[in-house]
Motif scaffolding. Structure first.
Motif: not given
Length: 315
Positions: A28-32, A38-46
């Motif tokens: 989660l840490y590195f994905a966020r 990369m301009g992607i909402n980190p909450n969505h990735t999480e």
């Protein structure tokens, strides 16, 4: 060898669960971090990571139950009893991919983009999780006294060979019977087994085998008593960390994100790792005479090669 950290009122904080919790937090840490860059909402990735993790557990259970349907059809309530064990990594990967695709589609994040962001740390997490297998005394290998020519067969002849060993030595298929064999080996007795027209010697072929004591009654002890077994959990842990390091090297370059290259490499790398380790595993699921992980790993390797080839051609 010690399955839980501590126990409170009958509730155990198990090392296996702690290892995977650590793995998920790292992912989660590195994905966020990468998503934000990369301009992607980190909450969505999480959210995708969390749902994919849950989907992976479901997929791992369904996969295992299907291969063990003869048992679970007789005891249907055991299907939901995942605390009794029974998760298959290839099923987990399938379940995770399907879930990531569906949730990612909702957020407008492509599967290969998500894969390139998270998979290096999934492989690292798989390595961390194998320490939990060690703590549980599960996902172990065959005894180190097994001849290499028996281990490295595409068809899994180990069960048949082991049955021959027990019959020849007049030993019971119990932890106590296996422990007697361990005592015979410790006394340097020469033990020759005639199997399929060939003579095989039982001896310590590698010095790094691990023996599990009866305390906590782990699966490795139930199956082989105090015989030292191949530490397949450590084999995979080491290989996972090595190959995860390679993926992280490519992950650091933002130009590789969204290209499917890292995703393809993950499939190839883990396919190779699991294919190799499965030769040593004593508890692999079977597909006819073959190990199911060998079949699944072969599919993973081919899929990874195809993904990289097609992406390079911008297909």
């Amino acid at each position: 060898m010690f399955p839980y950290l501590f126990e409170i009122g009958g509730f155990q904080v198990r090392i296996y669960s702690v290892m995977y919790l650590i793995a998920v937090l790292i992912a989660l840490y590195f994905a966020r971090k990468k998503s934000k860059k990369m301009g992607i909402n980190p909450n969505h990735t999480e959210n995708i990571v969390i749902f994919a993790f849950l989907g992976g557990i479901l997929g791992a259970r369904i996969y295992y139950v299907l291969f063990k349907w003869e048992y679970y059809s007789q005891f249907p309530l055991e299907i939901i009893a995942i605390w009794h064990g029974g998760l298959a990594i290839h099923g987990g990967i399938i379940g995770g991919i399907i879930t990531a695709y569906l949730v990612g589609k909702h957020y407008g994040i492509k599967l290969f983009t998500f894969g390139d962001i998270i998979l290096p740390f999934l492989l690292l997490g798989q390595g961390i999780g194998r320490f939990g297998n060690f703590a549980n005394g599960e996902a172990h290998g065959v005894p180190v006294i097994t001849p290499p020519s028996i281990i490295f067969k595409m068809q899994n002849i180990f069960p048949e060979f082991w049955h021959k060993v027990l019959n020849t030595l007049n030993l019971s298929n119990t932890p106590e019977g296996m422990s007697k064999l361990a005592e015979m080996i410790d006394k340097n007795r020469e033990i020759i087994i005639n199997f399929q027209g060939k003579m095989y010697e039982l001896k310590e072929y590698v010095p790094w085998g691990i023996s599990f004591p009866p305390k906590y009654n782990p699966p490795a002890y139930q199956e082989f008593g105090t015989l030292a077994v191949h530490p397949t959990f450590f084999y995979e842990m080491i290989l996972n960390v090595i190959f995860a390091s390679i993926l992280i090297y490519f992950w650091k370059n933002d130009d590789n994100i969204g290209k499917g290259f890292i995703t393809g490499l993950y499939l190839i790398f883990y396919g190779i790792i699991r294919f190799f380790v499965s030769f040593f595993r004593a508890d692999d699921l079977m597909m006819w005479m073959f190990r199911a992980p060998h079949v699944a790993s072969f599919v993973m390797i081919i899929s990874g090669i195809i993904i990289i080839a097609l992406k390079r051609r911008n297909i």
